[in-house]
Design a protein around this motif. Structure first.
Motif, short mmCIF file in Angstrom:
data_model
loop_
_atom_site.label_atom_id
_atom_site.label_comp_id
_atom_site.label_asym_id
_atom_site.label_seq_id
_atom_site.Cartn_x
_atom_site.Cartn_y
_atom_site.Cartn_z
N TYR A 1 2.91 50.44 44.14
CA TYR A 1 2.93 50.97 42.50
C TYR A 1 4.60 51.07 42.79
CZ TYR A 1 -1.11 53.07 41.09
OH TYR A 1 -2.03 53.57 40.85
N ARG A 2 5.07 50.97 44.23
CA ARG A 2 6.93 51.47 44.91
C ARG A 2 7.34 50.71 44.18
NH1 ARG A 2 6.50 49.49 49.59
NH2 ARG A 2 5.55 51.94 49.90
N ARG A 3 7.05 49.15 43.88
CA ARG A 3 8.38 48.69 43.11
C ARG A 3 8.70 48.69 41.54
NH1 ARG A 3 10.56 44.16 45.34
NH2 ARG A 3 10.57 43.31 44.07
N ARG A 4 7.87 49.77 41.44
CA ARG A 4 8.59 50.05 39.88
C ARG A 4 8.35 51.86 39.36
NH1 ARG A 4 5.67 46.85 34.87
NH2 ARG A 4 5.16 45.22 35.97
N THR A 5 9.52 52.61 40.89
CA THR A 5 9.72 52.76 40.52
C THR A 5 11.10 53.21 40.68
OG1 THR A 5 10.13 53.29 43.12
CG2 THR A 5 8.45 54.38 42.12
N GLY A 6 12.11 54.49 39.91
CA GLY A 6 13.90 54.40 39.92
C GLY A 6 14.09 54.29 40.95
N MET A 7 13.89 54.58 42.49
CA MET A 7 14.68 54.65 43.25
C MET A 7 14.84 53.56 43.61
SD MET A 7 16.18 57.62 43.59
CE MET A 7 16.47 57.62 41.91
N SER A 8 13.64 52.24 44.29
CA SER A 8 13.46 51.91 44.93
C SER A 8 13.70 50.31 43.73
CB SER A 8 12.00 51.58 45.59
OG SER A 8 11.28 50.00 45.63
N ALA A 9 13.83 50.41 42.55
CA ALA A 9 14.05 49.59 42.71
C ALA A 9 16.16 49.26 42.16
CB ALA A 9 13.64 49.65 40.77
N ALA A 10 16.77 50.84 42.32
CA ALA A 10 18.11 50.81 42.41
C ALA A 10 18.70 50.56 43.24
CB ALA A 10 18.11 52.34 41.82
N ALA A 11 17.48 50.42 44.44
CA ALA A 11 18.08 50.24 46.67
C ALA A 11 18.01 48.18 46.14
CB ALA A 11 17.40 50.62 46.63
N ARG A 12 16.92 48.14 45.51
CA ARG A 12 16.97 46.42 45.59
C ARG A 12 17.73 45.90 44.47
NH1 ARG A 12 11.32 47.71 44.53
NH2 ARG A 12 11.60 46.56 42.29
N LEU A 13 17.89 46.47 43.57
CA LEU A 13 19.70 46.20 42.25
C LEU A 13 20.01 45.91 42.84
CD1 LEU A 13 18.52 47.15 38.86
CD2 LEU A 13 17.95 44.50 39.80
N HIS A 14 20.70 47.31 43.70
CA HIS A 14 22.29 47.01 44.23
C HIS A 14 21.98 46.22 45.46
CE1 HIS A 14 25.10 48.79 47.75
NE2 HIS A 14 26.24 49.23 46.54
N ALA A 15 21.50 46.31 46.20
CA ALA A 15 21.33 45.00 47.58
C ALA A 15 21.19 43.84 46.77
CB ALA A 15 19.97 44.85 48.21
N LYS A 16 20.69 43.09 45.73
CA LYS A 16 20.73 41.75 44.89
C LYS A 16 22.22 42.00 44.49
CE LYS A 16 17.72 40.90 42.27
NZ LYS A 16 17.37 40.85 40.27
N TYR A 17 22.86 42.86 43.86
CA TYR A 17 24.09 42.14 43.54
C TYR A 17 24.64 42.33 43.98
CZ TYR A 17 22.05 44.03 39.27
OH TYR A 17 20.75 43.82 37.67
N GLN A 18 25.11 42.57 45.56
CA GLN A 18 25.96 42.33 46.56
C GLN A 18 25.80 41.07 47.69
OE1 GLN A 18 27.80 44.98 47.45
NE2 GLN A 18 27.13 45.30 45.02
N SER A 19 24.89 40.16 46.82
CA SER A 19 24.04 39.31 47.81
C SER A 19 25.37 38.03 47.33
CB SER A 19 23.31 38.72 47.51
OG SER A 19 22.61 38.59 46.42
N ALA A 20 25.78 37.14 48.33
CA ALA A 20 25.85 35.95 47.72
C ALA A 20 25.07 35.26 46.96
CB ALA A 20 26.57 35.04 48.66
#
Length: 950
Positions: free
Chosen positions: A510-529
């Motif tokens: 379930y976790r991956r489809r929650t707002g907080m989890s997705a926000a953290a993943r997107l932020h980390a993704k957009y910081q990556s090379a």
């Protein structure tokens, strides 16, 4: 001996909903079969059959028990040895004792002796045992290291010797030898609270489990070739992904200080070799203690013990007005004295203020943010209805445009009224066969955003507001929705109404489809090379002129520019609905990287506006304690909830009489095929069990939460409202929340038990039997009437209407160049209806006649039929022929905003004309202002960020 017993791969799990059900059934079956073997003669056919079953059960349990401290590998190996030696009576006595200890959880606070004929404990029933369970909770620690059985037992003895009488907790250890075994353990063992990764370890487990596949993406099976400095951190990262609540510790043979710099965000501490066992022991205890701590609940308990003199408000405080009464002492007897001893006011001091927390409430909210993966969390004691209004008012200014799911909770609609937002309603896909809506497709959201971009109004679009999950269990691919929307508008704010989804954080599926989890993943993704390279490739393939091809934009998986994107996500959750809290206990979770600069002051003002100055401290205390429970045992409780839901679905599917009249809707019935890339239409399959769910939840645009059990009852000839009231509630005392014309919704939760599930199945069988008897006793005429009712509930259902439009009197975008956008001024319409002179009532017939002659009839109120419970009309909305047809076909008794004796409350033509005239001036001014600063739509995407910054 134990290892040699296992002769075939461990594949039986597919027959079960979870390993816990499999384990429980295994010990029950083992005890029963051994008891029968002891009584049988060794030469009988039944003896040989039972003996084979015992061997199979032992083989099934062998890998499972290696991941638990009790009974554990050593003791289970002894059991297998007794079986091989034919010591069946001895084995039966031990198995019976283990089964009882596991069922009662008594092993947590007893030193079990297996080889004895003494009394077998059945439950924790003595005061000493009860206090032990409360005062010194038990947990287990996973040790990842290759070691012999003797080394493992020596380590266990060292751990046990370190126990002290004043320890807040007690723990035991589980040792596993490989990368895969570690992941299996954290998935299987609900007692784990910490993991210690030590030295080198191989990758493969000797047990073959297909369920690990989804957790091993990107992991090289040749992990043994990696240096230790990379192997342990990789395992730690994977464990953190699966169960982020676990405390992780690394014990290394190389420079601990260098590793600590690199992996400090994964591990709580890094230790060098075995130089300090005591420090590691204390670190583990302290780590669990941090999650166990409940700042506000503890402060409230301490306050209740203090002697005080009450000379302010609240006569009920300290129970004075109750115990001194001659008439309401039964109130004190019913609730108990602690409720009143803990009743106080924020102005009395010592317990912090919810409106301006600086002490235990502030800490409690910080702990909640940690637990739910938010940057900050705020408690609400007025329910999620108030939480929704707080976020909307904080983020939205008058005339900002908000994209809203039309079928969202009514609090959002009223929030739009209060904020003065311009509302653009989004249509969810309809499920006409069941008189309910699904969710809003990503294509619908993108098209709406692109309409505003084409009109040059994208700068005014402030927020997207969606319900995740819906009442009926439809769950968004939250990460994809936000990513594609941010590609069109990089600073868009998202509000996810997760009122029914608070539990989702504590389960890996379930976790991956929650707002907080997705926000953290997107932020980390957009910081990556790696994402920067991916975006550059996307930009080269997607030329500038492609941004003018809206159909291509809708069909393409869009990527946002990492240099421009801002992650601004809010989630509101009804803790009391799916976790432990008193009624109206809710939380607002924030993952907004611009909160300090752009939202903090407005948020606190909105919070002050809607939050009571006299919040209920009991609600706050349960929010604090509920957070503790979710962090320490949420995974176990949510998995159990899921297991019971799947069990109920399977029982109804397999029962010949139940399946004749009732059917739980599967994902294929609730999510159309176009939104299921996996092609999976049911999460359960007789051959593969429940493994389909994992694949679907990874790739499908919409998934179905199996714990939301929508029962189709149309074949019974009974409508949803009658089934709920006349059968379930009045006759059998079963409470449910929602119905549609031909469905009723059941929900399992973390408090559901197997006994309550059994009772529900029993009731459904009784109802089906009653229906069957009634049908068999019908005359020919009665049977025709019955079939007509069934046809009306299964075939002749009115199509669900889409949102029509706002009347032009409530739209500021009246200029032809802006007429393509759908937003409306719901606030003006809402308050215009307050004046009786602006409104009149029209019956359905009169509305029908007006529509037939081309006259636009405009609703002055929210019109909400129950069921289905969504607003068919909002203030300022044009009543369409489709909406009127739907209303005429409804046979429900409760329709808010519609009075059968009077009809619809609508605006008079004079009121609409006056309103339109007032708005014409505003529209002309807006057009003039835009004309002074023209912008080509083709360049809107390129210059959007500069405009927004202004």
């Amino acid at each position: 001996m134990a290892r040699k017993l296992r002769t075939k791969p461990y594949t039986s799990l597919n027959r079960y909903h979870s390993v816990w059900e499999m384990r429980a059934d295994g010990w029950i079956n083992l005890t029963d079969d051994l008891g029968r073997l002891v009584d049988l003669g060794s030469g009988t056919p039944e003896f040989r059959e039972r003996q084979a079953r015992v061997k199979e059960t032992l083989e099934m349990l062998l890998p499972i028990e290696s991941y638990w401290a009790f009974p554990g590998k050593r003791l289970f190996g002894e059991l297998c040895g007794w079986f091989a030696a034919g010591e069946l009576a001895r084995l039966h006595s031990a198995a019976r004792r283990i089964n009882r200890l596991l069922a009662s959880n008594a092993y947590r606070h007893q030193e079990p002796a297996m080889d004895t004929d003494g009394e077998i404990p059945s439950e924790i029933d003595t005061e000493e045992e009860r206090l032990a369970q409360i005062q010194r909770p038990y947990f287990e620690v996973l040790i990842v290291d290759e070691m012999s059985t003797d080394e493992e037992e020596a380590l266990r003895r060292r751990v046990h010797k370190k126990r002290r009488p004043d320890d807040a907790f007690i723990f035991d250890i589980v040792v596993v030898p490989s990368f895969e075994d570690a992941l299996i353990a954290v998935l299987f063992n609900i007692n784990l609270q910490a993991c210690v990764i030590r030295h080198g370890f191989p990758f493969k487990s000797e047990y073959q489990l297909d369920l690990l596949g989804k957790f091993l993406d990107g992991v090289d099976e040749h992990i043994e070739c990696l240096p230790e400095s990379e192997r342990g951190p990789l395992l730690g990262a994977k464990i953190s992904e699966v169960r982020p609540e676990l405390d992780l510790y690394l014990v290394t043979d190389i420079k601990a200080e260098e590793i600590a710099i690199r992996v400090g965000d994964i591990f709580k501490r890094v230790f060098f070799r075995e130089e300090d066992h005591t420090e590691l022991y204390m670190a583990i205890m302290r780590g669990v203690g941090e999650r166990f701590r409940t700042p506000f609940f503890t402060a409230l308990v301490e306050y209740s013990k203090q002697p005080t003199g009450v000379f302010h408000a609240l006569p009920i405080a300290r129970a004075k007005s109750v115990v001194n009464s001659s008439w309401i002492q039964d109130l004190g007897q019913f609730y108990g004295m602690n409720l009143f001893m803990a009743e106080t006011s924020a102005t009395s001091g010592g317990l912090d203020s919810l409106l301006d927390p600086v002490g235990p409430i502030k800490l409690a909210q910080e702990y909640a943010a940690r637990a739910f993966g938010a940057r900050r969390t705020f408690f609400a004691t007025n329910g999620t209805s108030t939480a929704n209004k707080i976020v909307v008012q904080a983020m939205v200014q008058p005339h900002d445009i908000v994209l809203v799911d039309r079928n969202c909770h009514k609090s959002h609609h009223y929030g739009m009224v209060l904020a003065g937002a311009q509302v653009a309603y989004l249509d969810s896909y309809p499920l006409n066969d069941y008189s309910m809506y699904g969710a809003v497709p990503i294509a619908e959201i993108k098209r709406t955003l692109l309409r505003y971009r084409r009109a040059g109004l994208l700068d005014r679009v402030k927020m997207v507001l969606l319900t995740n999950c819906t009442f009926d269990g439809v769950v968004y691919d939250v990460e994809r929705v936000m990513e594609e929307c941010l590609a069109i508008k990089p600073n868009l704010i998202f509000l996810w109404d997760e009122a029914w989804f608070a539990f989702a954080r504590f389960h890996p599926t379930y976790r991956r489809r929650t707002g907080m989890s997705a926000a953290a993943r997107l932020h980390a993704k957009y910081q990556s090379a790696s994402y920067a390279d991916r975006y550059q490739a996307f930009s080269r393939e997607f030329a500038a002129e492609d941004w003018n091809d809206e159909e291509k934009l809708v069909a393409t998986r869009l990527l946002p520019d990492p240099a421009k994107v801002r992650i601004r996500v809010y989630a509101t959750q009804s803790t009391h609905k799916t976790l432990t809290s008193l009624r109206q206990g809710s939380m607002i979770h924030v993952w907004d990287q611009d909160f300090k600069d752009k939202a903090e002051e407005a948020f606190h003002e909105a919070y002050m506006t809607h939050t009571s100055t006299s919040p209920n401290y009991q609600i706050l205390a349960t929010l604090d304690a509920g957070r503790r429970q979710a962090e320490l045992e949420g995974y176990e409780l949510v998995q159990r909830q899921l297991d019971l839901a799947m069990m109920l679905r399977e029982q109804v599917l397999k029962h010949p009489l139940l399946s004749k009249y009732f059917r739980f809707l599967n994902v294929g019935a609730v999510v159309p095929a176009e939104f299921r890339d996996s092609g999976i239409d049911t999460y359960y399959d007789a051959q593969t069990g429940w493994t389909n769910m994992e694949a679907a939840w990874r790739v499908d645009e919409f998934a179905l939460d199996p714990t939301r059990l929508t029962l189709s009852i149309g074949a019974s000839g009974i409508d949803g409202d009658t089934f709920k009231n006349a059968y379930l509630m009045d006759k059998y005392g079963i409470q449910i929340n929602k119905t549609s014309r031909n469905t009723v919704l059941f929900m399992t939760n973390i408090g559901t038990t197997r006994s309550s599930l059994a009772y529900l199945i029993e009731v459904l069988v009784k109802i089906a039997t009653e229906i069957e008897a009634g049908v068999n006793d019908m005359s020919a005429i009665e049977r025709r009437l019955h079939q007509k009712r069934i046809h009306g509930l299964t075939k002749a259902l009115p199509p669900l209407p889409d949102f029509s439009s706002f009347h032009f009197a409530f739209r500021h975008a009246m200029h032809p160049s802006l007429a393509d956008t759908p937003e409306g001024d719901i606030r003006s319409a809402f308050f215009l209806s307050y004046d009786e002179a602006n409104c009149e009532y029209l019956t359905m017939r009169e509305v029908n006649e007006a529509i037939a002659t081309g006259i636009e009839v405009v609703s002055a109120l929210f019109v909400i039929p129950y069921p289905p419970g969504f607003p068919v009309l909002v203030p300022g909305q044009v009543i369409s022929a489709e909406i009127l047809a739907f209303m005429q076909a409804l046979d429900v008794r409760e329709i808010h905003g519609y009075r059968p004796e009077l009809g619809f409350r609508v605006f008079t033509p004079q009121a609409l004309e006056r309103m339109a005239s007032e708005n014409a001036g505003k529209a002309a001014a807006a057009v003039a202002a835009r004309a002074a600063a023209p912008q080509e739509p083709a360049r809107a995407h390129e210059t959007e960020q500069a405009t927004l910054n202004k």
